[in-house]
Every structure is written in C-alpha cells, then in structure tokens.
Design a protein around this motif. Structure first.
Motif, PDB file in Angstrom:
ATOM      1  N   VAL A  67      95.026 -61.228   2.093  1.00  0.00           N
ATOM      2  CA  VAL A  67      93.964 -60.250   2.292  1.00  0.00           C
ATOM      3  C   VAL A  67      94.084 -59.670   3.697  1.00  0.00           C
ATOM      4  N   MET A  68      93.501 -58.488   3.866  1.00  0.00           N
ATOM      5  CA  MET A  68      93.523 -57.821   5.167  1.00  0.00           C
ATOM      6  C   MET A  68      92.080 -57.708   5.672  1.00  0.00           C
ATOM      7  N   PRO A  69      91.795 -58.294   6.838  1.00  0.00           N
ATOM      8  CA  PRO A  69      90.433 -58.180   7.379  1.00  0.00           C
ATOM      9  C   PRO A  69      90.128 -56.745   7.801  1.00  0.00           C
ATOM     10  N   ARG A  70      88.881 -56.348   7.557  1.00  0.00           N
ATOM     11  CA  ARG A  70      88.441 -55.012   7.936  1.00  0.00           C
ATOM     12  C   ARG A  70      87.439 -55.112   9.072  1.00  0.00           C
ATOM     13  N   LEU A  71      87.239 -54.032   9.770  1.00  0.00           N
ATOM     14  CA  LEU A  71      86.333 -54.011  10.921  1.00  0.00           C
ATOM     15  C   LEU A  71      84.868 -54.197  10.535  1.00  0.00           C
ATOM     16  N   ASP A  72      84.525 -53.976   9.254  1.00  0.00           N
ATOM     17  CA  ASP A  72      83.135 -54.159   8.832  1.00  0.00           C
ATOM     18  C   ASP A  72      82.854 -55.589   8.370  1.00  0.00           C
ATOM     19  N   GLY A  73      83.826 -56.497   8.555  1.00  0.00           N
ATOM     20  CA  GLY A  73      83.623 -57.900   8.189  1.00  0.00           C
ATOM     21  C   GLY A  73      84.053 -58.245   6.776  1.00  0.00           C
ATOM     22  N   ARG A  74      84.427 -57.255   5.993  1.00  0.00           N
ATOM     23  CA  ARG A  74      84.895 -57.505   4.626  1.00  0.00           C
ATOM     24  C   ARG A  74      86.414 -57.591   4.627  1.00  0.00           C
ATOM     25  N   PHE A  75      87.009 -57.758   3.436  1.00  0.00           N
ATOM     26  CA  PHE A  75      88.449 -57.889   3.301  1.00  0.00           C
ATOM     27  C   PHE A  75      88.980 -56.949   2.244  1.00  0.00           C
ATOM     28  N   THR A  76      90.191 -56.467   2.460  1.00  0.00           N
ATOM     29  CA  THR A  76      90.906 -55.690   1.462  1.00  0.00           C
ATOM     30  C   THR A  76      91.902 -56.625   0.797  1.00  0.00           C
ATOM     31  N   ASN A  77      91.833 -56.707  -0.528  1.00  0.00           N
ATOM     32  CA  ASN A  77      92.746 -57.551  -1.284  1.00  0.00           C
ATOM     33  C   ASN A  77      94.100 -56.873  -1.360  1.00  0.00           C
ATOM     34  N   MET A  78      95.161 -57.589  -1.027  1.00  0.00           N
ATOM     35  CA  MET A  78      96.509 -57.025  -1.025  1.00  0.00           C
ATOM     36  C   MET A  78      97.173 -57.121  -2.410  1.00  0.00           C
ATOM     37  N   ASN A  79      96.443 -57.631  -3.406  1.00  0.00           N
ATOM     38  CA  ASN A  79      96.974 -57.819  -4.757  1.00  0.00           C
ATOM     39  C   ASN A  79      98.248 -58.664  -4.753  1.00  0.00           C
ATOM     40  N   GLU A  80      98.278 -59.645  -3.877  1.00  0.00           N
ATOM     41  CA  GLU A  80      99.403 -60.563  -3.768  1.00  0.00           C
ATOM     42  C   GLU A  80      98.824 -61.973  -3.741  1.00  0.00           C
ATOM     43  N   PHE A  81      99.068 -62.747  -4.804  1.00  0.00           N
ATOM     44  CA  PHE A  81      98.508 -64.091  -4.845  1.00  0.00           C
ATOM     45  C   PHE A  81      99.463 -65.049  -5.541  1.00  0.00           C
ATOM     46  N   GLU A  82      99.226 -66.333  -5.298  1.00  0.00           N
ATOM     47  CA  GLU A  82     100.002 -67.392  -5.931  1.00  0.00           C
ATOM     48  C   GLU A  82      99.044 -68.447  -6.465  1.00  0.00           C
ATOM     49  N   ASN A  83      99.338 -68.943  -7.648  1.00  0.00           N
ATOM     50  CA  ASN A  83      98.611 -70.080  -8.191  1.00  0.00           C
ATOM     51  C   ASN A  83      99.238 -71.346  -7.637  1.00  0.00           C
ATOM     52  N   PHE A  84      98.425 -72.354  -7.410  1.00  0.00           N
ATOM     53  CA  PHE A  84      98.969 -73.610  -6.898  1.00  0.00           C
ATOM     54  C   PHE A  84      98.212 -74.792  -7.481  1.00  0.00           C
ATOM     55  N   SER A  85      98.817 -75.946  -7.346  1.00  0.00           N
ATOM     56  CA  SER A  85      98.154 -77.199  -7.685  1.00  0.00           C
ATOM     57  C   SER A  85      98.468 -78.215  -6.600  1.00  0.00           C
ATOM     58  N   ILE A  86      97.581 -79.180  -6.445  1.00  0.00           N
ATOM     59  CA  ILE A  86      97.756 -80.248  -5.466  1.00  0.00           C
ATOM     60  C   ILE A  86      98.412 -81.430  -6.162  1.00  0.00           C
TER      61      ILE A  86
END
Length: 137
Positions: A67-86
C-alpha cells in the motif's frame, strides 16, 4: 576458569541464534522496511519508503499487501498482495507464501510491537519498523 568462559560463550552463542517472537498476532498492521542485511555483512538502509506492507493475519493464514500512504492518513492499495500461512518447523516460525503454485518462505526471526525481521532462503534479512501514520488534515 576455562569452564566458566566456555559456558558463557555457549550462552551467548545460543541466545544470538534464537528467534525473538513475542506474539504472532503482532504481525498485523502496517510495516515499513528499515534495512536489508546480506550474507556478506553488507547493509542497505531505506530512509524513505513510498510503499509499505499491510499484514493481516487470521489464526495461521493471512495476506500481505503493498500500500502507499497518503497525506490525508489513508492508503492507496497497489493491487499487489500475497497469501501466506504461518508454519512451525524445527523450533522456528516461517511465513510461507503460496501464490499460484509459487511457494517460498521466510523465517521469522524478530517480532515485537515495533520491530519485524524476516530471513529468506538466500540469507538476506529484512528488518521492518511499525509504520506510523501521518496526516496533514
């Protein structure tokens, strides 16, 4: 005297190789990379990060999103994610990613309220700090 020195060295050596994980649920939240250490001992420091990782863990599975932090305190989702397990293996904790059959894992070597450390199979260690939101509102 030699026995005392030997015992002291053993304690120091063993404590340096142990994983420090306070509570696996502390993985949840926003993390920004601080530095990477390489097997050669070299380090690369990151002073400014335009993209951070958002970890969301439910029991032993979750997602890691860029995600990319924005100046208004919210985030822009970069549409890049990974699923994981422990996974727990050989007295260690691993984050195992399985995305479209591409499986890789990172050893969790440090997890506290404010610090995260992950070591990959190439012996690169990634150190993160908890991201602190900012807002110009």
């Amino acid at each position: 005297m030699k026995a005392k020195i030997f015992i002291l060295l053993c304690v120091v050596f063993l404590s340096c190789n142990q994983t420090h994980v306070e509570d696996i649920s502390m993985l949840n939240g926003y993390w920004e990379i601080e530095k990477v250490t390489f097997p050669s001992g070299e380090e690369k420091a990151y002073k400014i990060n335009t993209v951070i990782d958002f970890w969301q863990l439910n029991d032993s599975t979750g997602t890691r999103e860029k995600v990319m932090p924005r100046l208004d305190g919210r985030f822009t989702n970069m549409n890049e994610f990974e699923n994981f397990s422990i996974k727990h293996k050989n007295d260690a904790i691993y984050v195992e990613y399985n995305n479209d059959g591409n499986i890789r894992s990172e050893k969790l070597i440090l997890l506290t309220k404010d610090k995260l450390g992950l070591e990959n199979d190439q012996e690169k260690t990634y150190y993160y700090k908890r991201f602190e939101k900012f807002s110009l509102k």
